[in-house]
Design an enzyme around this catalytic site. Structure first.
Site, PDB file in Angstrom:
ATOM      1  N   ASP A  45     -12.738   2.386   4.568  1.00 52.08           N
ATOM      2  CA  ASP A  45     -11.566   2.293   5.440  1.00 52.08           C
ATOM      3  C   ASP A  45     -11.968   1.755   6.800  1.00 52.08           C
ATOM      4  O   ASP A  45     -11.104   1.537   7.652  1.00 52.08           O
ATOM      5  CB  ASP A  45     -10.922   3.671   5.603  1.00 52.08           C
ATOM      6  CG  ASP A  45      -9.962   3.967   4.468  1.00 52.08           C
ATOM      7  OD1 ASP A  45      -9.751   3.077   3.624  1.00 52.08           O
ATOM      8  OD2 ASP A  45      -9.418   5.085   4.423  1.00 52.08           O
ATOM      9  N   LYS A  64      -4.262  -1.123  -6.529  1.00 55.27           N
ATOM     10  CA  LYS A  64      -5.262  -0.396  -5.734  1.00 55.27           C
ATOM     11  C   LYS A  64      -5.116   1.077  -6.102  1.00 55.27           C
ATOM     12  O   LYS A  64      -4.092   1.694  -5.816  1.00 55.27           O
ATOM     13  CB  LYS A  64      -4.997  -0.626  -4.244  1.00 55.27           C
ATOM     14  CG  LYS A  64      -5.940   0.125  -3.315  1.00 55.27           C
ATOM     15  CD  LYS A  64      -5.673  -0.272  -1.873  1.00 55.27           C
ATOM     16  CE  LYS A  64      -6.430   0.569  -0.871  1.00 55.27           C
ATOM     17  NZ  LYS A  64      -5.996   0.286   0.499  1.00 55.27           N
ATOM     18  N   TRP A  65      -6.123   1.612  -6.754  1.00 54.47           N
ATOM     19  CA  TRP A  65      -6.089   2.993  -7.274  1.00 54.47           C
ATOM     20  C   TRP A  65      -6.846   3.883  -6.296  1.00 54.47           C
ATOM     21  O   TRP A  65      -8.066   3.815  -6.218  1.00 54.47           O
ATOM     22  CB  TRP A  65      -6.738   3.025  -8.649  1.00 54.47           C
ATOM     23  CG  TRP A  65      -6.781   4.352  -9.339  1.00 54.47           C
ATOM     24  CD1 TRP A  65      -7.540   5.439  -9.012  1.00 54.47           C
ATOM     25  CD2 TRP A  65      -6.032   4.732 -10.499  1.00 54.47           C
ATOM     26  NE1 TRP A  65      -7.326   6.460  -9.893  1.00 54.47           N
ATOM     27  CE2 TRP A  65      -6.403   6.056 -10.822  1.00 54.47           C
ATOM     28  CE3 TRP A  65      -5.091   4.085 -11.305  1.00 54.47           C
ATOM     29  CZ2 TRP A  65      -5.865   6.739 -11.912  1.00 54.47           C
ATOM     30  CZ3 TRP A  65      -4.567   4.771 -12.398  1.00 54.47           C
ATOM     31  CH2 TRP A  65      -4.950   6.086 -12.686  1.00 54.47           C
ATOM     32  N   ASP A  66      -6.098   4.693  -5.567  1.00 53.78           N
ATOM     33  CA  ASP A  66      -6.691   5.468  -4.479  1.00 53.78           C
ATOM     34  C   ASP A  66      -6.898   6.925  -4.901  1.00 53.78           C
ATOM     35  O   ASP A  66      -6.271   7.407  -5.857  1.00 53.78           O
ATOM     36  CB  ASP A  66      -5.726   5.391  -3.272  1.00 53.78           C
ATOM     37  CG  ASP A  66      -6.415   5.594  -1.937  1.00 53.78           C
ATOM     38  OD1 ASP A  66      -7.597   6.018  -1.933  1.00 53.78           O
ATOM     39  OD2 ASP A  66      -5.775   5.345  -0.904  1.00 53.78           O
ATOM     40  N   ASP A 125       0.848  -1.205   0.000  1.00 58.89           N
ATOM     41  CA  ASP A 125       0.000   0.000   0.000  1.00 58.89           C
ATOM     42  C   ASP A 125       0.881   1.252   0.000  1.00 58.89           C
ATOM     43  O   ASP A 125       2.048   1.214  -0.393  1.00 58.89           O
ATOM     44  CB  ASP A 125      -0.963  -0.074   1.205  1.00 58.89           C
ATOM     45  CG  ASP A 125      -2.272   0.645   0.971  1.00 58.89           C
ATOM     46  OD1 ASP A 125      -2.274   1.891   1.029  1.00 58.89           O
ATOM     47  OD2 ASP A 125      -3.299  -0.017   0.700  1.00 58.89           O
ATOM     48  N   ASP A 126       0.329   2.326   0.467  1.00 54.27           N
ATOM     49  CA  ASP A 126       0.967   3.653   0.453  1.00 54.27           C
ATOM     50  C   ASP A 126       2.347   3.626   1.129  1.00 54.27           C
ATOM     51  O   ASP A 126       2.573   2.857   2.056  1.00 54.27           O
ATOM     52  CB  ASP A 126       0.035   4.607   1.219  1.00 54.27           C
ATOM     53  CG  ASP A 126       0.341   6.058   0.945  1.00 54.27           C
ATOM     54  OD1 ASP A 126       1.340   6.345   0.262  1.00 54.27           O
ATOM     55  OD2 ASP A 126      -0.423   6.904   1.417  1.00 54.27           O
ATOM     56  N   ARG A 172      -5.937  16.424   2.773  1.00 47.37           N
ATOM     57  CA  ARG A 172      -4.895  15.456   3.131  1.00 47.37           C
ATOM     58  C   ARG A 172      -3.536  15.912   2.567  1.00 47.37           C
ATOM     59  O   ARG A 172      -2.790  15.132   1.993  1.00 47.37           O
ATOM     60  CB  ARG A 172      -5.240  14.049   2.628  1.00 47.37           C
ATOM     61  CG  ARG A 172      -4.621  12.955   3.477  1.00 47.37           C
ATOM     62  CD  ARG A 172      -4.601  11.605   2.783  1.00 47.37           C
ATOM     63  NE  ARG A 172      -4.150  10.582   3.707  1.00 47.37           N
ATOM     64  CZ  ARG A 172      -3.673   9.400   3.343  1.00 47.37           C
ATOM     65  NH1 ARG A 172      -3.619   9.072   2.076  1.00 47.37           N
ATOM     66  NH2 ARG A 172      -3.283   8.542   4.228  1.00 47.37           N
ATOM     67  N   ASN A 213      -7.708  10.455  -2.483  1.00 45.03           N
ATOM     68  CA  ASN A 213      -7.992  10.762  -1.081  1.00 45.03           C
ATOM     69  C   ASN A 213      -8.391  12.182  -0.753  1.00 45.03           C
ATOM     70  O   ASN A 213      -8.283  12.581   0.403  1.00 45.03           O
ATOM     71  CB  ASN A 213      -6.771  10.392  -0.235  1.00 45.03           C
ATOM     72  CG  ASN A 213      -6.714   8.901   0.023  1.00 45.03           C
ATOM     73  OD1 ASN A 213      -7.628   8.334   0.615  1.00 45.03           O
ATOM     74  ND2 ASN A 213      -5.663   8.254  -0.448  1.00 45.03           N
TER      75      ASN A 213
HETATM   76  C1  DGJ Z   1      -6.907   5.535   1.925  1.00 49.92           C
HETATM   77  C2  DGJ Z   1      -7.289   4.113   1.630  1.00 49.92           C
HETATM   78  O1  DGJ Z   1      -8.659   3.941   1.714  1.00 49.92           O
HETATM   79  C3  DGJ Z   1      -6.537   3.206   2.593  1.00 49.92           C
HETATM   80  O2  DGJ Z   1      -6.936   1.890   2.427  1.00 49.92           O
HETATM   81  C4  DGJ Z   1      -5.072   3.365   2.365  1.00 49.92           C
HETATM   82  O3  DGJ Z   1      -4.738   2.924   1.076  1.00 49.92           O
HETATM   83  C5  DGJ Z   1      -4.667   4.823   2.541  1.00 49.92           C
HETATM   84  N1  DGJ Z   1      -5.483   5.702   1.747  1.00 49.92           N
HETATM   85  C6  DGJ Z   1      -3.234   5.026   2.194  1.00 49.92           C
HETATM   86  O4  DGJ Z   1      -2.868   6.339   2.265  1.00 49.92           O
END
Ligand code: DGJ
Length: 797
Positions: free
Chosen positions: A553, A484-486, A374-375, A451, A488
């Site tokens: 989340d 996983k394409w996020d 992940d991140d 963020r 935020n």
């Molecule tokens: C938000 C996502 O929903 C989380 O699962 C995770 O990937 C974080 N971002 C990482 O910054």
């Protein structure tokens, strides 16, 4: 085969009428003798158009004094009382118009009249890159009505997806004038129903609390379900239900509306004093205004509508078939999804190559198939303040780069997946320092941060090229098989030098869809899971690109029951990423049994998001058997038909998955709160073959010793103090097996299966279920060739 679209009056003898027929749904419209498109029927399937005894004007009557206007030569023709498929502004329909137009001379009036129609096999894709549902001549058919108002041409597209019982509607507006017109509102669809005291159900929420269903009577006036955040949003999902007051999960009439779109949306429901109910859905007009130059056309996103007389489960079954058959596409459509381990909740930004490989090795030993980083993998990303936008790997954390990590993970026999967030940039990044103009911002204001990040301006071709190039290079170099394409942050400072401000958000969506297409179409082996701080963009638009979406989340299973349950009205479990995480939950601080965390995640696409190193030996054993069970029944867990039980008690949730052949089922019985003095409990196992015989077994799981507190001393040969060292040691190494439950009986008998009692304050033996707060049981139902009459209980082993 009966034609999916029937046409009456095509010879021009009457205004034509059209019958769009699904397997269980009919949708009928007609052209009035004034050329307006009138809505006639949306509901139970009709064998034939002639079943509608009267295709004459439905609601014609003389206007009450001072209430309306009509045409001088036909006083009974009064638009405000018609049930219309399309309307306009300024010609006597005073309800919300589906279109607003500002002509070059300042004119606002619109009045679209029918000109012609055409039929097409299958579907007709949008020309401008908006995703639409797919289908072929076998399962879909399209009607196109062309309407004209002066120098504007409007095409209404209707596609019937026969087996799914879904009608998809969208419109295309073409400016045939010599001058530009401005369009501040253009809905994808309108339908006018006759009210029957309907109630509306919407999915509302926030971060970590997405898709909470709310049901309320439709109030007179206008009800809006709308998003203005730039996303389809966790606040108000675009899916909207209209139900009769007595509709439940298994009975009653239910209408559903959704949109194949990921940006700002609105569904407006207008209830008039005269009992007409107008439902419109489309791009939210807030902040929207499109300039249509001479000769240009504008296509709206596709709206989808369905109906069931079999309650909400019937309606969901339609939508689930639709999503799995016509929205999700490519090699991952209806294909088994791997069980993954994601490092996010376990490590956040703090990890090393060694740590990740260790996690992957342990995950492999548990049965996991895909390891997801992940991140935090790129330079400067030690927290969420910096690094987004740059794609250079943090070599302090990953000295051998992503390719080195991916190679080590793959050498373990796991696939490798990667998190990316390509739509945003941190001001503290090389990308932003090089291109501060590449973000959405107005000329006069400092852009707001969300963020600590800004949104890249995907309306700009050079920005899209950058994202496509950078992400593609990373994915190829690291041999990535899952992404996983996020995304935020929500939108603000919506402006771009590329276009007028009112066009930015829609052009952004088109840009995003183009980027997704360009990255993932050439890499069909990659499984894409989209995410936006969890479920901030859980919609049919994203599902056209990503077969699954990270639902929230929040991984607390009790909250997830609500979130996944809410989403399940429109989206099948195969689209929902669902993970088992550590307890207590990082989001709610609620401590829940490992079995319940699994049992809830098993009603979606299973993953784990924890550090396997922190697991006790007994937890490891339990997880190993969870994963083995899930793999063995993966088809049922991911693609079985979902049935929600009516919630008769507020602290019980029961969900069922059925396989297509009716030979096996899974029932999850969840207790969100234990109650004292339990009434006898019956498990309802729906839709089994009444005459066939089945075996019902509780999927084995174990109970934490800690959960019994000092009561454990009634069983233990040595004293165990609650909270003491002995309890902690025992707890790590030993878990008490839950009572064995096996029942047999006919499908009819099992529709109400009396379960052995729960622990009720006294005694506990081999016939006592122990659940407590947040306890749950997964029951596996298998068809037997023959079986004795119903027997049951915990003593049957
Ligand atoms: C938000 C996502 O929903 C989380 O699962 C995770 O990937 C974080 N971002 C990482 O910054």
């Amino acid at each position: 085969m009966v034609a999916p679209i029937q046409v009456l009056g095509a010879d021009g003898s009457t205004g034509p009428a059209f019958h769009l027929r699904g397997s269980d749904v009919s949708y009928v419209l007609r052209v009035t003798d004034h050329g307006h498109v009138e809505h006639v029927h949306f509901g139970a399937v009709l064998a034939d158009l002639t079943e509608l005894a009267d295709l004459q004007p439905l609601l014609r009557q003389h206007p009450a004094q001072n209430e309306g206007v009509n045409s001088p030569d036909d006083p009974s023709y009064w638009l405000d009382r018609q049930t219309l498929e399309w309307s306009g502004y300024g010609r006597g329909d005073y309800r919300l118009p589906p279109i607003e137009v500002r002509r070059h001379d300042g004119g606002l009036v619109t009045d679209f009249r029918f000109q012609s129609f055409a039929l097409r096999d299958g579907t007709v894709a949008c020309a401008d890159g908006l995703p639409t549902a797919i289908g072929d001549a076998e399962n879909a058919s399209t009607l196109i009505l062309t309407l004209v108002d002066a120098d504007l041409m409007l095409e209404l597209y209707y596609t019937v997806f026969v087996e799914a019982n879904v009608i998809a509607k969208r419109v295309v507006l073409t400016n045939t004038a010599a001058q530009a017109v401005r369009i501040p509102r253009l809905m994808s669809q309108q339908v006018d129903l006759i009210d029957r005291g309907y109630e509306v159900i919407t999915l509302n929420g926030a971060w970590i609390a997405e898709a909470h269903p709310h049901r309320s009577p439709v109030a007179p006036g206008i009800t809006l379900n709308s998003s203005t955040t730039g996303f389809s949003s966790n606040r108000h999902n675009p899916g909207v239900l209209l139900v009769a007051p007595d509709t439940g999960e298994n009975h009653g009439e239910a209408y559903g509306f959704n949109l194949v779109y990921s940006g700002n949306h609105v569904t407006a429901i207008e209830l008039t004093q005269r009992g007409l109910l107008r439902v419109q859905s489309g791009i939210n007009p807030v902040g929207f205004e499109w300039t249509l130059h001479a000769g240009e056309r504008f296509e709206t996103p596709q709206a989808v509508l369905s109906f069931s007389a079999q309650g909400l489960n019937g309606l969901s079954a339609n939508f689930h078939r639709f999503v799995e058959g016509h929205i999700v596409r490519g090699p991952w459509a209806r294909r088994a999804r791997p069980v993954l381990l994601n490092n996010w909740e376990a490590t956040n930004f703090t990890f090393t190559h060694r740590k990740l490989v260790k996690m992957a090795r342990q995950a492999k030993s548990l049965g996991v198939e895909l390891f997801v980083l992940d991140d935090g993998w790129f330079a400067g990303r030690s927290d969420d303040h910096a690094g987004l936008g740059d794609y250079s790997v943090d070599t302090d954390k990953l000295p051998r780069g992503l390719s080195g990590l991916s190679a080590d993970v793959r050498a373990l026999g796991l696939d490798f997946g990667l998190w990316v967030e390509p739509e945003s940039v941190n001001p503290d990044s090389e990308l932003y320092r090089a291109h501060p103009d590449w973000v959405l911002r107005t000329a006069e204001r400092e852009p707001l941060l969300g963020r600590h990040q800004l949104i890249l301006d995907l309306t700009r071709p050079e920005v899209r090229d950058y994202v496509v190039g950078q992400v593609g290079t990373v994915l190829d170099a690291a041999d990535v098989s899952y992404v996983k394409w996020d995304a935020n942050r929500t939108f603000a400072d919506i402006a771009s030098p590329t276009c007028p401000a009112g066009e930015v958000l829609h052009r952004y969506q088109l840009g995003l869809y183009e980027v997704l297409r360009r990255i993932f179409e050439p890499r069909p082996h990659i499984l894409l899971e989209s995410c936006a701080s969890g479920g901030n963009r859980f919609d049919l638009g994203m599902l056209c690109f990503s077969p699954q979406i990270w639902a929230s989340d929040c991984t607390d299973p009790i909250e997830r029951l609500t979130i996944q349950g809410g989403l399940s009205y429109f989206y099948p479990p195969s689209t929902m990423g669902a993970h088992v995480t550590a307890s207590p939950s990082e989001q709610t601080l609620r401590a829940t049994p490992l079995s319940t965390r699994f049992n809830v995640a098993a009603f979606g696409v299973l993953g784990y998001e924890l550090d396997p190193e922190e697991l006790s030996a007994s937890e490891r054993t339990e997880i190993r058997s969870q994963i083995a069970f899930y793999k063995q029944h993966r088809e049922l867990c991911q693609f079985g038909a979902l049935l929600r039980a009516d919630q008769v008690q507020p602290d019980r949730v029961t969900l069922t998955r059925l396989n297509a052949a009716g030979e096996s089922a899974l029932v999850g019985a969840f207790q969100t709160r234990a109650i004292a003095a339990q009434p006898p409990e019956q498990l309802e196992i729906p839709r089994l073959d009444p005459a066939a015989r089945y075996r019902v077994t509780a999927v084995p799981h174990t109970l934490e010793i800690r959960g019994f507190g000092r009561l454990i001393n009634r069983l233990s040969p040595v004293p165990i103090r609650d909270g003491g060292v002995v309890q902690s040691v025992v707890n790590r190494h030993y878990r008490m097996p839950a009572v064995v439950q096996e029942y047999r009986g006919s499908g009819a008998a099992l529709s109400r299966l009396r379960l052995i009692p729960q622990f009720d304050g006294t005694g506990a033996d081999a016939n006592t279920r122990i659940l407590g707060d947040f306890g749950s049981t997964l029951y596996l139902i298998e068809k037997l060739d023959s079986a004795p009459a119903i027997t049951g209980g915990g003593d049957e082993r």
